[in-house]
Design a protein around this motif. Structure first.
Motif, PDB file in Angstrom:
ATOM      1  N   ASN A  13      -5.482 -10.109  -2.389  1.00  0.00           N
ATOM      2  CA  ASN A  13      -5.527  -8.656  -2.295  1.00  0.00           C
ATOM      3  C   ASN A  13      -6.306  -8.107  -3.481  1.00  0.00           C
ATOM      4  O   ASN A  13      -5.759  -7.842  -4.538  1.00  0.00           O
ATOM      5  CB  ASN A  13      -4.115  -8.085  -2.265  1.00  0.00           C
ATOM      6  CG  ASN A  13      -4.101  -6.576  -2.066  1.00  0.00           C
ATOM      7  OD1 ASN A  13      -5.143  -5.927  -2.037  1.00  0.00           O
ATOM      8  ND2 ASN A  13      -2.913  -6.020  -1.916  1.00  0.00           N
ATOM      9  N   ASP A  51      -2.195  -1.354  -2.185  1.00  0.00           N
ATOM     10  CA  ASP A  51      -0.864  -1.155  -1.611  1.00  0.00           C
ATOM     11  C   ASP A  51      -0.930  -0.990  -0.099  1.00  0.00           C
ATOM     12  O   ASP A  51      -0.044  -1.456   0.627  1.00  0.00           O
ATOM     13  CB  ASP A  51      -0.192   0.069  -2.246  1.00  0.00           C
ATOM     14  CG  ASP A  51       0.708  -0.307  -3.423  1.00  0.00           C
ATOM     15  OD1 ASP A  51       0.873  -1.509  -3.698  1.00  0.00           O
ATOM     16  OD2 ASP A  51       1.253   0.613  -4.068  1.00  0.00           O
ATOM     17  N   ALA A  74      -1.119  -4.356   1.413  1.00  0.00           N
ATOM     18  CA  ALA A  74       0.187  -5.013   1.352  1.00  0.00           C
ATOM     19  C   ALA A  74       1.072  -4.553   2.506  1.00  0.00           C
ATOM     20  O   ALA A  74       1.660  -5.379   3.221  1.00  0.00           O
ATOM     21  CB  ALA A  74       0.853  -4.728   0.011  1.00  0.00           C
ATOM     22  N   SER A 105       0.133  -5.950   5.709  1.00  0.00           N
ATOM     23  CA  SER A 105       0.434  -7.389   5.767  1.00  0.00           C
ATOM     24  C   SER A 105       1.931  -7.673   5.813  1.00  0.00           C
ATOM     25  O   SER A 105       2.338  -8.836   5.804  1.00  0.00           O
ATOM     26  CB  SER A 105      -0.177  -8.092   4.551  1.00  0.00           C
ATOM     27  OG  SER A 105      -1.563  -7.832   4.441  1.00  0.00           O
ATOM     28  N   VAL A 118       3.993  -6.868   3.422  1.00  0.00           N
ATOM     29  CA  VAL A 118       4.395  -7.197   2.054  1.00  0.00           C
ATOM     30  C   VAL A 118       4.797  -5.906   1.348  1.00  0.00           C
ATOM     31  O   VAL A 118       4.130  -4.868   1.503  1.00  0.00           O
ATOM     32  CB  VAL A 118       3.230  -7.881   1.302  1.00  0.00           C
ATOM     33  CG1 VAL A 118       3.605  -8.151  -0.154  1.00  0.00           C
ATOM     34  CG2 VAL A 118       2.834  -9.170   2.000  1.00  0.00           C
ATOM     35  N   LYS A 122       4.914  -3.039  -1.110  1.00  0.00           N
ATOM     36  CA  LYS A 122       3.904  -2.524  -2.028  1.00  0.00           C
ATOM     37  C   LYS A 122       4.441  -2.471  -3.445  1.00  0.00           C
ATOM     38  O   LYS A 122       5.656  -2.497  -3.674  1.00  0.00           O
ATOM     39  CB  LYS A 122       3.408  -1.148  -1.583  1.00  0.00           C
ATOM     40  CG  LYS A 122       4.459  -0.063  -1.585  1.00  0.00           C
ATOM     41  CD  LYS A 122       3.854   1.235  -1.049  1.00  0.00           C
ATOM     42  CE  LYS A 122       4.884   2.362  -1.061  1.00  0.00           C
ATOM     43  NZ  LYS A 122       4.305   3.630  -0.531  1.00  0.00           N
ATOM     44  N   ASP A 179       2.546 -13.253  -4.861  1.00  0.00           N
ATOM     45  CA  ASP A 179       3.725 -12.435  -4.634  1.00  0.00           C
ATOM     46  C   ASP A 179       4.939 -13.345  -4.522  1.00  0.00           C
ATOM     47  O   ASP A 179       4.911 -14.344  -3.795  1.00  0.00           O
ATOM     48  CB  ASP A 179       3.551 -11.610  -3.356  1.00  0.00           C
ATOM     49  CG  ASP A 179       4.602 -10.529  -3.231  1.00  0.00           C
ATOM     50  OD1 ASP A 179       5.767 -10.875  -2.955  1.00  0.00           O
ATOM     51  OD2 ASP A 179       4.261  -9.352  -3.402  1.00  0.00           O
ATOM     52  N   PHE A 226       0.341 -14.814  -0.542  1.00  0.00           N
ATOM     53  CA  PHE A 226      -0.255 -13.488  -0.743  1.00  0.00           C
ATOM     54  C   PHE A 226      -0.486 -13.307  -2.238  1.00  0.00           C
ATOM     55  O   PHE A 226       0.460 -13.255  -3.023  1.00  0.00           O
ATOM     56  CB  PHE A 226       0.680 -12.397  -0.212  1.00  0.00           C
ATOM     57  CG  PHE A 226       0.040 -11.037  -0.099  1.00  0.00           C
ATOM     58  CD1 PHE A 226      -0.622 -10.662   1.055  1.00  0.00           C
ATOM     59  CD2 PHE A 226       0.096 -10.137  -1.145  1.00  0.00           C
ATOM     60  CE1 PHE A 226      -1.191  -9.405   1.177  1.00  0.00           C
ATOM     61  CE2 PHE A 226      -0.477  -8.878  -1.046  1.00  0.00           C
ATOM     62  CZ  PHE A 226      -1.132  -8.510   0.125  1.00  0.00           C
ATOM     63  N   TRP A 238      -2.087 -11.260  -5.479  1.00  0.00           N
ATOM     64  CA  TRP A 238      -2.498  -9.940  -5.969  1.00  0.00           C
ATOM     65  C   TRP A 238      -3.574 -10.084  -7.054  1.00  0.00           C
ATOM     66  O   TRP A 238      -3.408 -10.841  -8.004  1.00  0.00           O
ATOM     67  CB  TRP A 238      -1.313  -9.191  -6.568  1.00  0.00           C
ATOM     68  CG  TRP A 238      -0.261  -8.757  -5.591  1.00  0.00           C
ATOM     69  CD1 TRP A 238       0.786  -9.509  -5.136  1.00  0.00           C
ATOM     70  CD2 TRP A 238      -0.148  -7.477  -4.968  1.00  0.00           C
ATOM     71  NE1 TRP A 238       1.549  -8.765  -4.267  1.00  0.00           N
ATOM     72  CE2 TRP A 238       1.003  -7.512  -4.145  1.00  0.00           C
ATOM     73  CE3 TRP A 238      -0.904  -6.308  -5.028  1.00  0.00           C
ATOM     74  CZ2 TRP A 238       1.415  -6.425  -3.388  1.00  0.00           C
ATOM     75  CZ3 TRP A 238      -0.492  -5.214  -4.280  1.00  0.00           C
ATOM     76  CH2 TRP A 238       0.651  -5.273  -3.461  1.00  0.00           C
TER      77      TRP A 238
END
Length: 390
Positions: free
Chosen positions: A188, A195, A198, A201, A203, A205, A308, A314, A316
């Motif tokens: 990401n 965000d 996320a 996805s 996920v 934020k 994450d 995932f 970041w």
């Protein structure tokens, strides 16, 4: 049919491109960018200055490592990305003392006037100088990362906004533009849209907030000499620097915004010109070009880099704030090491857009890496963030 990669990077700004070039040739990578042009948003609207004394201590450490990495590449280029340009902070004694760091030393009022004689001597009482600061040719740096990425087999797809993303077995499936992608790791690097990506996805934020920062180039009666430092107010109310025969100016505002193609607010640049024409003898006559970028950051103002803790695979790479170019190469070095170590990921099949690359899968989790600047950066980040979710 979806194309399969080890890593799909979402975002074609300086963060995503620098990571793509760092991973190139070591695993199969695709980079997808919603705009038709790479570096369209904040990365194309940079102040083009790398300042070791700017930002919190962690950012300063990342800046020094980024400067080392870019300088090493400059030795192989016909035209360097970096060129020396000092950074001078002005204000009252207390504000300059508060903002000065170990990379900046105090200078006398007389010395400040020598370095930038267009200043009104009554406009400040104290100054600090960072002589380790550099001008950065941002377009050339972006292009260098793109060339290195593509030479290493990275597929770069523009005009491909991500519209769907979900976990699929041990990896991820994304829809971007007219194409589908499968990958063990999704990065990401979506900047102001991080965000949003996320949430799309599934996920949670992180609460990353974009802030507006406007700048303009303007014509002047009194052009600045080439050796003039970039000058900034210690209270963050403006900065200016030479831009050829013109001057680049900014009100240094930090106004919350949603993720958007930000544009200047009417009157902001004009108000700054009126102020600078009282604080300097530049004689700013009119605006050549004005723009606004978004500086996205976490609540603590530090970059967010890592897997994450609650969403396997995932990764970041966001929240660089106003330090995107300053931290880009160091964060890419760190992020590439983390991804190649296999943390939080499954095994990619190494096949790009319809063509196998014959690459080995990335090293397993826990693979040994020699200590170095990347691990020092990781240690510095760990001291501040225990994980992406504290």
């Amino acid at each position: 049919m979806s194309a399969t990669y080890d890593v799909v990077i979402v975002g074609g700004g300086i963060a995503g491109l620098s990571l793509a070039s760092a991973l190139a040739g070591q695993c199969s990578v695709a980079l997808v960018e919603a705009e038709q042009t790479l570096g369209y948003h904040s990365s194309g609207r940079s102040a083009r200055q790398l300042i070791p004394s700017y930002g919190p201590p962690l950012v300063q450490e990342l800046t020094l490592r980024t400067l080392e990495l870019i300088a090493a590449r400059d030795g192989t280029r016909p035209e360097p990305v970096l060129s020396p340009r000092s950074f001078m902070l002005i204000g009252d004694d207390a504000s300059v003392r508060e903002r000065a760091s170990g990379h900046m030393h105090p200078i006398t009022h007389a010395r400040a006037m020598e370095l930038c004689p267009v200043l009104n001597p009554d406009a400040f009482s104290a100054a600090g100088l960072d002589t380790g600061s550099y001008a950065c040719d941002a377009p050339q740096l972006l292009e260098d990362h793109r060339e290195r990425a593509e030479a290493g087999g990275v597929d770069i797809i523009t005009g491909a906004g991500v519209h769907s993303a979900q976990r699929l077995g041990s990896g991820w499936e994304l829809g971007a533009g007219q194409e589908g992608f499968q990958a063990a790791v999704v990065v990401n690097a979506a900047g102001a849209w991080a965000d949003q990506l996320a949430v799309l996805s599934g996920v949670e934020k992180l609460g990353l907030q974009p802030y507006r920062r406007t700048a303009a180039t303007a014509d002047v009666d009194r052009p600045l000499p080439a050796a003039t430092p970039m000058v900034a107010a210690a209270d963050d109310s403006f900065y200016f620097r030479r831009d050829g025969a013109r001057v680049l100016i900014s009100p240094s505002e930090s106004v919350p915004s949603g993720p958007e193609d930000a544009q200047p607010y009417p009157g902001d640049v004009e108000a700054l010109i009126a102020r600078l024409n009282t604080l300097t003898t530049l004689g700013i006559r009119g605006v050549h070009k004005a723009w606004t970028g978004l500086r996205t950051q976490a609540a603590d103002g530090l970059p967010v880099v890592g897997f994450d803790a609650e969403a396997t695979g995932f990764f970041w790479l966001a929240g660089q704030g106003g330090y995107g170019f300053q931290t880009s190469s160091a964060l890419a070095e760190l992020a590439a090491g983390m991804i190649l170590a296999g943390q939080g990921r499954g095994q990619g099949r190494g096949q790009g857009r319809g063509q196998g690359r014959g690459q080995d899968t990335v090293p397993p989790a826990g693979a040994a890496r020699a200590p170095g600047p990347a691990s020092r950066t990781a240690e510095a980040l760990a001291a501040t963030r225990w994980s992406i979710r504290r």
